[in-house]
Design a protein around this motif. Sequence first.
Motif, PDB file in Angstrom:
ATOM      1  N   PRO A   1      27.965  37.657  60.880  1.00 43.57           N
ATOM      2  CA  PRO A   1      29.227  37.536  59.946  1.00 43.57           C
ATOM      3  C   PRO A   1      28.425  37.832  58.377  1.00 43.57           C
ATOM      4  CG  PRO A   1      28.314  35.388  60.824  1.00 43.57           C
ATOM      5  CD  PRO A   1      27.647  36.441  61.578  1.00 43.57           C
ATOM      6  N   PHE A   2      29.427  38.586  57.690  1.00 39.61           N
ATOM      7  CA  PHE A   2      28.939  38.822  56.355  1.00 39.61           C
ATOM      8  C   PHE A   2      29.010  37.554  55.699  1.00 39.61           C
ATOM      9  CE2 PHE A   2      33.634  38.684  55.968  1.00 39.61           C
ATOM     10  CZ  PHE A   2      34.017  38.371  54.761  1.00 39.61           C
ATOM     11  N   LEU A   3      28.209  37.480  54.580  1.00 40.79           N
ATOM     12  CA  LEU A   3      27.967  36.546  53.592  1.00 40.79           C
ATOM     13  C   LEU A   3      28.336  36.796  52.309  1.00 40.79           C
ATOM     14  CD1 LEU A   3      24.874  34.712  54.919  1.00 40.79           C
ATOM     15  CD2 LEU A   3      26.937  34.043  55.280  1.00 40.79           C
ATOM     16  N   VAL A   4      28.252  38.065  52.098  1.00 39.78           N
ATOM     17  CA  VAL A   4      28.618  38.673  50.843  1.00 39.78           C
ATOM     18  C   VAL A   4      29.640  39.986  51.043  1.00 39.78           C
ATOM     19  CG1 VAL A   4      27.944  39.520  48.469  1.00 39.78           C
ATOM     20  CG2 VAL A   4      26.887  37.861  49.606  1.00 39.78           C
ATOM     21  N   ALA A   5      30.667  40.326  50.430  1.00 43.00           N
ATOM     22  CA  ALA A   5      31.490  41.486  50.668  1.00 43.00           C
ATOM     23  C   ALA A   5      31.712  41.992  49.255  1.00 43.00           C
ATOM     24  CB  ALA A   5      32.683  41.356  51.589  1.00 43.00           C
ATOM     25  N   LEU A   6      32.136  43.187  49.148  1.00 45.57           N
ATOM     26  CA  LEU A   6      32.269  43.826  47.957  1.00 45.57           C
ATOM     27  C   LEU A   6      33.403  44.929  47.864  1.00 45.57           C
ATOM     28  CD1 LEU A   6      31.210  44.563  45.007  1.00 45.57           C
ATOM     29  CD2 LEU A   6      29.847  46.293  45.853  1.00 45.57           C
ATOM     30  N   LEU A   7      34.108  44.565  46.833  1.00 51.01           N
ATOM     31  CA  LEU A   7      35.237  45.702  46.441  1.00 51.01           C
ATOM     32  C   LEU A   7      35.433  46.258  45.272  1.00 51.01           C
ATOM     33  CD1 LEU A   7      38.243  43.130  47.984  1.00 51.01           C
ATOM     34  CD2 LEU A   7      37.175  45.270  48.945  1.00 51.01           C
ATOM     35  N   VAL A   8      35.442  47.595  45.200  1.00 51.11           N
ATOM     36  CA  VAL A   8      35.199  48.175  43.537  1.00 51.11           C
ATOM     37  C   VAL A   8      36.507  49.132  43.641  1.00 51.11           C
ATOM     38  CG1 VAL A   8      33.971  49.665  42.528  1.00 51.11           C
ATOM     39  CG2 VAL A   8      32.951  48.211  43.918  1.00 51.11           C
ATOM     40  N   TRP A   9      37.235  48.766  42.416  1.00 50.03           N
ATOM     41  CA  TRP A   9      38.254  49.698  42.135  1.00 50.03           C
ATOM     42  C   TRP A   9      37.764  50.200  40.837  1.00 50.03           C
ATOM     43  CZ3 TRP A   9      39.159  44.794  44.372  1.00 50.03           C
ATOM     44  CH2 TRP A   9      40.463  44.872  45.327  1.00 50.03           C
ATOM     45  N   GLN A  10      38.454  51.660  40.661  1.00 48.89           N
ATOM     46  CA  GLN A  10      38.473  52.340  39.575  1.00 48.89           C
ATOM     47  C   GLN A  10      39.574  52.895  39.353  1.00 48.89           C
ATOM     48  OE1 GLN A  10      34.897  54.994  40.525  1.00 48.89           O
ATOM     49  NE2 GLN A  10      33.626  53.787  38.932  1.00 48.89           N
ATOM     50  N   ASP A  11      39.931  52.879  37.990  1.00 53.78           N
ATOM     51  CA  ASP A  11      41.371  53.276  37.595  1.00 53.78           C
ATOM     52  C   ASP A  11      42.462  53.063  38.407  1.00 53.78           C
ATOM     53  OD1 ASP A  11      40.283  54.366  35.373  1.00 53.78           O
ATOM     54  OD2 ASP A  11      39.716  56.277  36.594  1.00 53.78           O
ATOM     55  N   ASP A  12      42.489  51.648  38.822  1.00 50.66           N
ATOM     56  CA  ASP A  12      43.244  51.015  39.844  1.00 50.66           C
ATOM     57  C   ASP A  12      43.591  51.674  41.247  1.00 50.66           C
ATOM     58  OD1 ASP A  12      44.186  49.468  37.859  1.00 50.66           O
ATOM     59  OD2 ASP A  12      45.880  50.860  37.208  1.00 50.66           O
ATOM     60  N   LYS A  13      42.422  52.143  41.582  1.00 46.04           N
ATOM     61  CA  LYS A  13      41.986  52.698  42.903  1.00 46.04           C
ATOM     62  C   LYS A  13      41.140  52.121  43.696  1.00 46.04           C
ATOM     63  CE  LYS A  13      41.491  57.105  45.452  1.00 46.04           C
ATOM     64  NZ  LYS A  13      41.092  58.681  45.307  1.00 46.04           N
ATOM     65  N   LEU A  14      41.051  51.620  44.856  1.00 47.27           N
ATOM     66  CA  LEU A  14      40.026  51.216  45.680  1.00 47.27           C
ATOM     67  C   LEU A  14      39.184  52.132  46.124  1.00 47.27           C
ATOM     68  CD1 LEU A  14      38.825  48.431  46.989  1.00 47.27           C
ATOM     69  CD2 LEU A  14      40.040  49.078  49.121  1.00 47.27           C
ATOM     70  N   VAL A  15      38.008  52.307  45.537  1.00 48.52           N
ATOM     71  CA  VAL A  15      37.047  53.408  45.981  1.00 48.52           C
ATOM     72  C   VAL A  15      35.710  52.835  46.842  1.00 48.52           C
ATOM     73  CG1 VAL A  15      37.412  54.494  43.568  1.00 48.52           C
ATOM     74  CG2 VAL A  15      35.481  52.863  43.898  1.00 48.52           C
ATOM     75  N   TYR A  16      35.568  51.338  46.914  1.00 52.22           N
ATOM     76  CA  TYR A  16      34.707  51.145  48.086  1.00 52.22           C
ATOM     77  C   TYR A  16      35.203  49.660  48.591  1.00 52.22           C
ATOM     78  CZ  TYR A  16      30.014  49.356  49.900  1.00 52.22           C
ATOM     79  OH  TYR A  16      29.331  48.689  50.917  1.00 52.22           O
ATOM     80  N   ARG A  17      34.970  49.511  49.986  1.00 50.81           N
ATOM     81  CA  ARG A  17      35.151  48.173  50.718  1.00 50.81           C
ATOM     82  C   ARG A  17      34.072  48.054  51.600  1.00 50.81           C
ATOM     83  NH1 ARG A  17      40.606  47.279  54.221  1.00 50.81           N
ATOM     84  NH2 ARG A  17      40.546  44.836  54.757  1.00 50.81           N
ATOM     85  N   SER A  18      33.355  47.129  51.443  1.00 52.62           N
ATOM     86  CA  SER A  18      32.102  46.918  52.348  1.00 52.62           C
ATOM     87  C   SER A  18      32.197  46.827  53.863  1.00 52.62           C
ATOM     88  CB  SER A  18      31.086  45.807  51.587  1.00 52.62           C
ATOM     89  OG  SER A  18      31.986  44.632  51.842  1.00 52.62           O
TER      90      SER A  18
END
Length: 473
Positions: free
Chosen positions: A105-122
């Motif tokens: 199970p993940f212990l840390v997850a990451l979401l990254v938005w650029q210019d209101d757009k989701l560019v990364y979802r771990s």
Amino acid sequence: MSLISMARAGSRCLARPSLFRRLMIAQAITLFLLWTLLMGLTVHEASTTNDILDNDAIFAAVLSVADNLAHYPERQRESLARMVDALNDVQHGAEGADARPTNAPFLVALLVWQDDKLVYRSSERVPLVRQTRFSVREDHETRGSTFRVRTLRSRHTATEATLVVPDLREHVLTFHSRGLFVLPLLISLPFLMLPAGWSVYRALRPWNQLSDEIAKRDPADMRPFQIATRVGELQPFVASVNLLLERVRKSATRERALIADAAHELRTPLAAMRVNAEALHDCTGDSGQRELLDALIRCNMRASRLVNQLLQLSRNEGMADTMILQQLRLDTLVQNRLAAFDPLAGKYGVELELQIMDAPITIEGDYESLISLIDNLVDNAIKYSPQGGRVTVQIERVKNGVCLIVHDEGPGIAEHQRERVFDRFYRCPDASQTGSGLGLAIVRSVLNRHGASITLSRSTIGLGLAARVDFVG
């Protein structure tokens, strides 16, 4: 003592009410309470702080990578994935992404938005959470699971980075910085009872030593216990036991003195009563009166014998320090006493036989006490043997000293009563002869003063009892 034997002894002690069990339960409760307190503190700390979410340097690194590689999406996703893997590896305690299970199970997850757009979802399991307030930790519930999130926004661009960690229970009970401390304690809690049991056993060892010494003591030994111990709790107990022994010794001394004085006082009137009864018996010609006087004389003889036995018992118990030992011919002493018992044996129709191996046989002892010993054993053997029976006395040298055995052809003594017959005034319920119940008590007191022992068993040369006396040396 080995660990296995100590564990077995501990399990037996825990199975029954004991001080050992109480101490073990107290230690177990103490360990449980300490662990509960530590767990509570850990849960409280985990609920108020988070090393990942509160680390602005991690957010700065994520935002820097996302901004610098904004024009290279593939490299951007690869770099961000490596950063997430590194964070999870640290939390899992693994060395590298390959060391961590794929289904962990993940212990840390990451979401990254650029210019209101989701560019990364771990991970696909990460809920799409977007905060409206930055730099604030918030709890979000999705599909029955609670996640803690925090978002930071870049100062120069419209890039947002959101870190997501699982709910509190999973966060606490997994192998991370706190779990590495709590879980080993939880797993090793049962094993902590072994050193706890060893410490309790060591603490109770002086008490066990005192118990063993008390169990080995002869009932007549009233000497104070000399136990060298620095255990503060044991010293008052030993002092109290010694004080009790001193009181019992003084009470027994007063009792012996009273019995001796009473017996001395009774001897004179009993003797005068017998003389007068015998005189009246010789003077009267009435058969009825002579029969009554015969019964009176027999009762007087039994009372005189009881008085003499009380005097002998009192003398034996009080002469431990004043008894004079000398070299005596045991074979000659027994032969003389059997000759003295010849009239009594003839009265009961019993034959006396003496068997001596390797004469002369010499022992060290007190003359009067040994006469009392022999007389009581032979007297009992004659009285309980049937008419036409035989009493055999054997004397022989054995490996560790000299052995005296008195065989009779009487009914014997039941095995469960062979120890009780040495108590004062005790008589077997099925005894066929009258008596005071002091004869074998006198025998035991004489043997105790001579360091000898007596054993009652089934006779090997007759149908009755065999009384074996072993003199050491």
